[in-house]
Design an enzyme around this catalytic site. Structure first.
Site, PDB file in Angstrom:
ATOM      1  N   GLY A  75      11.059  -3.515   3.127  1.00 59.29           N
ATOM      2  CA  GLY A  75      11.583  -2.436   3.962  1.00 59.29           C
ATOM      3  C   GLY A  75      11.556  -1.076   3.273  1.00 59.29           C
ATOM      4  O   GLY A  75      12.195  -0.138   3.731  1.00 59.29           O
ATOM      5  N   ASP A 127      -2.123  -0.748   7.444  1.00 65.90           N
ATOM      6  CA  ASP A 127      -1.512  -1.524   6.365  1.00 65.90           C
ATOM      7  C   ASP A 127      -2.298  -2.800   6.082  1.00 65.90           C
ATOM      8  O   ASP A 127      -2.588  -3.137   4.938  1.00 65.90           O
ATOM      9  CB  ASP A 127      -0.065  -1.904   6.730  1.00 65.90           C
ATOM     10  CG  ASP A 127       0.785  -0.688   7.021  1.00 65.90           C
ATOM     11  OD1 ASP A 127       0.300   0.437   6.795  1.00 65.90           O
ATOM     12  OD2 ASP A 127       1.923  -0.863   7.494  1.00 65.90           O
ATOM     13  N   ASP A 142      -2.638   6.798  12.650  1.00 66.45           N
ATOM     14  CA  ASP A 142      -3.396   5.546  12.891  1.00 66.45           C
ATOM     15  C   ASP A 142      -3.348   5.118  14.355  1.00 66.45           C
ATOM     16  O   ASP A 142      -4.376   4.783  14.938  1.00 66.45           O
ATOM     17  CB  ASP A 142      -2.991   4.417  11.925  1.00 66.45           C
ATOM     18  CG  ASP A 142      -1.542   3.992  12.019  1.00 66.45           C
ATOM     19  OD1 ASP A 142      -0.730   4.710  12.648  1.00 66.45           O
ATOM     20  OD2 ASP A 142      -1.211   2.933  11.451  1.00 66.45           O
ATOM     21  N   SER A 174       4.902  -1.462   2.754  1.00 71.35           N
ATOM     22  CA  SER A 174       4.264  -2.502   3.547  1.00 71.35           C
ATOM     23  C   SER A 174       4.324  -3.898   2.943  1.00 71.35           C
ATOM     24  O   SER A 174       3.303  -4.578   2.779  1.00 71.35           O
ATOM     25  CB  SER A 174       2.815  -2.120   3.884  1.00 71.35           C
ATOM     26  OG  SER A 174       2.538  -2.653   5.145  1.00 71.35           O
ATOM     27  N   SER A 175       5.539  -4.312   2.634  1.00 72.40           N
ATOM     28  CA  SER A 175       5.729  -5.711   2.242  1.00 72.40           C
ATOM     29  C   SER A 175       5.315  -6.613   3.401  1.00 72.40           C
ATOM     30  O   SER A 175       4.805  -7.724   3.184  1.00 72.40           O
ATOM     31  CB  SER A 175       7.183  -5.975   1.848  1.00 72.40           C
ATOM     32  OG  SER A 175       8.044  -5.866   2.960  1.00 72.40           O
ATOM     33  N   ARG A 195       0.829  -1.210   0.000  1.00 70.48           N
ATOM     34  CA  ARG A 195       0.000   0.000   0.000  1.00 70.48           C
ATOM     35  C   ARG A 195       0.861   1.256   0.000  1.00 70.48           C
ATOM     36  O   ARG A 195       2.026   1.244   0.375  1.00 70.48           O
ATOM     37  CB  ARG A 195      -0.931   0.023   1.209  1.00 70.48           C
ATOM     38  CG  ARG A 195      -0.206   0.062   2.558  1.00 70.48           C
ATOM     39  CD  ARG A 195      -0.044   1.462   3.119  1.00 70.48           C
ATOM     40  NE  ARG A 195       0.773   1.496   4.302  1.00 70.48           N
ATOM     41  CZ  ARG A 195       2.069   1.776   4.309  1.00 70.48           C
ATOM     42  NH1 ARG A 195       2.711   2.005   3.166  1.00 70.48           N
ATOM     43  NH2 ARG A 195       2.759   1.805   5.438  1.00 70.48           N
ATOM     44  N   HIS A 227       1.208   8.863  10.731  1.00 63.61           N
ATOM     45  CA  HIS A 227       1.347   8.797  12.191  1.00 63.61           C
ATOM     46  C   HIS A 227       0.036   9.195  12.887  1.00 63.61           C
ATOM     47  O   HIS A 227       0.055   9.696  14.005  1.00 63.61           O
ATOM     48  CB  HIS A 227       2.519   9.662  12.685  1.00 63.61           C
ATOM     49  CG  HIS A 227       3.855   9.072  12.309  1.00 63.61           C
ATOM     50  ND1 HIS A 227       4.441   8.057  13.012  1.00 63.61           N
ATOM     51  CD2 HIS A 227       4.685   9.344  11.280  1.00 63.61           C
ATOM     52  CE1 HIS A 227       5.598   7.733  12.451  1.00 63.61           C
ATOM     53  NE2 HIS A 227       5.762   8.498  11.385  1.00 63.61           N
TER      54      HIS A 227
HETATM   55  P1  ADP Z   1       7.905  -2.780   4.895  1.00 65.43           P
HETATM   56  O1  ADP Z   1       6.684  -3.396   5.457  1.00 65.43           O
HETATM   57  O2  ADP Z   1       7.848  -1.291   4.841  1.00 65.43           O
HETATM   58  O3  ADP Z   1       8.296  -3.339   3.561  1.00 65.43           O
HETATM   59  P2  ADP Z   1       9.078  -4.006   7.224  1.00 65.43           P
HETATM   60  O4  ADP Z   1      10.404  -3.867   7.859  1.00 65.43           O
HETATM   61  O5  ADP Z   1       7.868  -3.729   8.020  1.00 65.43           O
HETATM   62  O6  ADP Z   1       9.108  -3.105   5.887  1.00 65.43           O
HETATM   63  O7  ADP Z   1       8.912  -5.495   6.668  1.00 65.43           O
HETATM   64  C1  ADP Z   1       9.932  -6.080   5.883  1.00 65.43           C
HETATM   65  C2  ADP Z   1      10.181  -7.492   6.375  1.00 65.43           C
HETATM   66  O8  ADP Z   1       9.029  -8.320   6.077  1.00 65.43           O
HETATM   67  C3  ADP Z   1      11.334  -8.171   5.645  1.00 65.43           C
HETATM   68  O9  ADP Z   1      12.576  -7.850   6.229  1.00 65.43           O
HETATM   69  C4  ADP Z   1      10.964  -9.646   5.802  1.00 65.43           C
HETATM   70  O10 ADP Z   1      11.317 -10.101   7.082  1.00 65.43           O
HETATM   71  C5  ADP Z   1       9.443  -9.619   5.716  1.00 65.43           C
HETATM   72  N1  ADP Z   1       8.995  -9.869   4.319  1.00 65.43           N
HETATM   73  C6  ADP Z   1       8.261  -9.047   3.544  1.00 65.43           C
HETATM   74  N2  ADP Z   1       8.051  -9.582   2.320  1.00 65.43           N
HETATM   75  C7  ADP Z   1       8.652 -10.792   2.316  1.00 65.43           C
HETATM   76  C8  ADP Z   1       8.804 -11.837   1.357  1.00 65.43           C
HETATM   77  N3  ADP Z   1       8.301 -11.742   0.116  1.00 65.43           N
HETATM   78  N4  ADP Z   1       9.491 -12.941   1.731  1.00 65.43           N
HETATM   79  C9  ADP Z   1      10.009 -13.040   2.974  1.00 65.43           C
HETATM   80  N5  ADP Z   1       9.917 -12.100   3.909  1.00 65.43           N
HETATM   81  C10 ADP Z   1       9.256 -10.975   3.608  1.00 65.43           C
HETATM   82 MG    MG Z   2       5.963  -3.093   7.457  1.00 67.02          MG
END
Ligand code: ADP
Ligand code: MG
Length: 393
Positions: A136, A186, A46, A140-141, A37, A44
């Site tokens: 990262g 998120d 939420d 919001s991965s 997203r 800041h």
């Molecule tokens: P953001 O949510 O902004 O991308 P975060 O630090 O909150 O950053 O989350 C990133 C972490 O989520 C990664 O370091 C990993 O541990 C986990 N992650 C996200 N996507 C994947 C993926 N496709 N495979 C494995 N781990 C993932």
């Molecule tokens: Mg995150």
């Protein structure tokens, strides 16, 4: 000219081929995806029970897999930017006992989702994860992984299908298993996002309103600064604490219930820094409500102005911006056809989001590239649908 990213079907193809390689040439039976997203405005707010206005992205996390006849779980990520190993094997606890977090850390997001899944017990399974959301990068991965995984588990053993509870379970997974005290935004938009719409979320009532954002003359440009300053870890809890302190001095449950008048009257009862943090939050909640109204009316000029005010407030009052994000916003605002631009996400790096006329996209990207001291990555996006099962054909 913009950065291209794999389509959902390309990600599924990649994940299936990894699955075949790892699991003795077997084909997975289930595929799902959930989006990352971008937050258009409401930063800041939420965890202060305020409003946020994110949209779901065409950048997604895909999970493919199949259930097994035992209680064994095998999990593989196709992503190279994670801590080793990329494969994890474990047994599901049979007696409802907890599934503790451990190593590698990326698997904890999945373990948390398993732990908080709302229709236990689960069968064993094999699964492969593939994602186009940068890890990262502030898009919001992590929530897209949690929500994709929850959606995957729903295909193995259905729950009652309540979307709000699903988002809350995924949020809880991040709290208990990744140790990140995140708000609800998120996971919520990753579950409930609608194609061609932004989502106004009231983080107090958890009411969500879809607002059309499908004007063909409009584009949302995300620019990744490709920097992440290391201080983030301690800064987020500090900001949360400062907000709680301000609310408590004002005698409110949260800053959502406070007005600028309340704050001005209590200014001499708090430290200056606490006042500044609270001022950002109170005004940002108001800006977000106004931005949603502007979007409904198609008033993009007003919307853009609010985005810039939001950025300046995050930079000066909340102090979560950085030189790189400020550079990106300044550069974007120098281009004709750009309505507004701001940092998005927690801050100290990550991405900016820019609202602009579609006809101005190439010159905007060119100008930002010329002005930025680092190496940016660009994503040209429109709002997409939330989490969904995918057909395997
Ligand atoms: P953001 O949510 O902004 O991308 P975060 O630090 O909150 O950053 O989350 C990133 C972490 O989520 C990664 O370091 C990993 O541990 C986990 N992650 C996200 N996507 C994947 C993926 N496709 N495979 C494995 N781990 C993932
Ligand atoms: Mg995150």
């Amino acid at each position: 000219m913009a950065c291209s990213y794999p389509s959902v079907s390309e990600l599924v193809t990649d994940a299936r081929s990894v699955y075949r390689q790892v699991f003795e040439n077997e084909a997975p039976l289930v595929a799902v995806c959930a989006p990352g997203r971008v937050n258009l405005i409401g930063e800041h707010t939420d965890y202060n029970q305020g409003f946020v206005l994110p949209m779901a992205l065409p950048l997604v996390t895909v999970v493919v897999g199949s259930k097994t006849s035992d209680r064994e779980v095998s999990l593989v990520t196709a992503n190279k930017d994670v801590d080793e190993p990329v494969r994890v094997d474990f047994t599901l606890p049979s007696d409802g006992s907890p599934l503790p977090p451990g190593s590698p850390s990326w698997a904890n997001y999945v373990k948390g989702v398993i732990q908080h899944y709302r229709a236990p017990p689960l069968p064993g399974f094999r699964a492969v994860i593939a994602s186009s959301v940068p890890l990262g990068g502030g898009l919001s991965s992590s929530a897209s992984l949690e929500v994709a995984f929850y959606t995957f588990l729903q295909q193995l053993k259905p729950d009652d299908g309540d979307d709000v509870s699903k988002a809350l379970s995924c949020q809880k997974a991040e709290h208990t298993h990744a140790g990140v005290p995140c708000g609800i935004m998120d996971q919520f938009v990753s579950v409930l996002g609608k194609e061609g719409h932004a989502l106004l979320i009231d983080c107090r009532s958890l009411e969500a309103t879809s607002i059309p954002l499908a004007d063909p003359h409009l584009v949302i440009l995300i620019t990744n600064s490709n920097v992440k300053h290391a201080l983030t870890g301690s800064e987020y809890p500090t900001r949360r604490r400062q907000c709680e302190e301000a609310a408590s001095i004002l005698g409110k449950d949260s800053l959502r219930d406070a007005t600028m008048k309340d704050l001005e009257e209590a200014k001499n009862k708090m430290e200056d820094v606490t006042y500044q943090r609270a001022r950002h939050v109170i005004q940002e909640i108001e800006r977000t409500a106004q931005a949603a109204e502007s979007l409904k009316k198609g008033d993009y000029v007003k919307f853009g102005k609010l985005m810039v005010e939001s950025h300046n407030s995050l930079r000066d009052l909340y102090e979560v911006s950085c030189k790189e994000l400020d550079e990106l916003v300044s550069a974007a605002m120098e281009v004709d056809g750009v309505y507004g631009s701001r940092m998005t996400g927690g801050g100290f790096g990550g991405c900016t989001v820019t609202l602009l006329q579609a006809s101005a996209i190439n010159k905007t990207i060119q100008h930002i590239k010329e002005q930025y001291s680092g190496t940016p990555t660009f994503y040209v996006t429109t709002p997409t649908q939330g989490a969904r099962p995918l057909s395997m054909s």
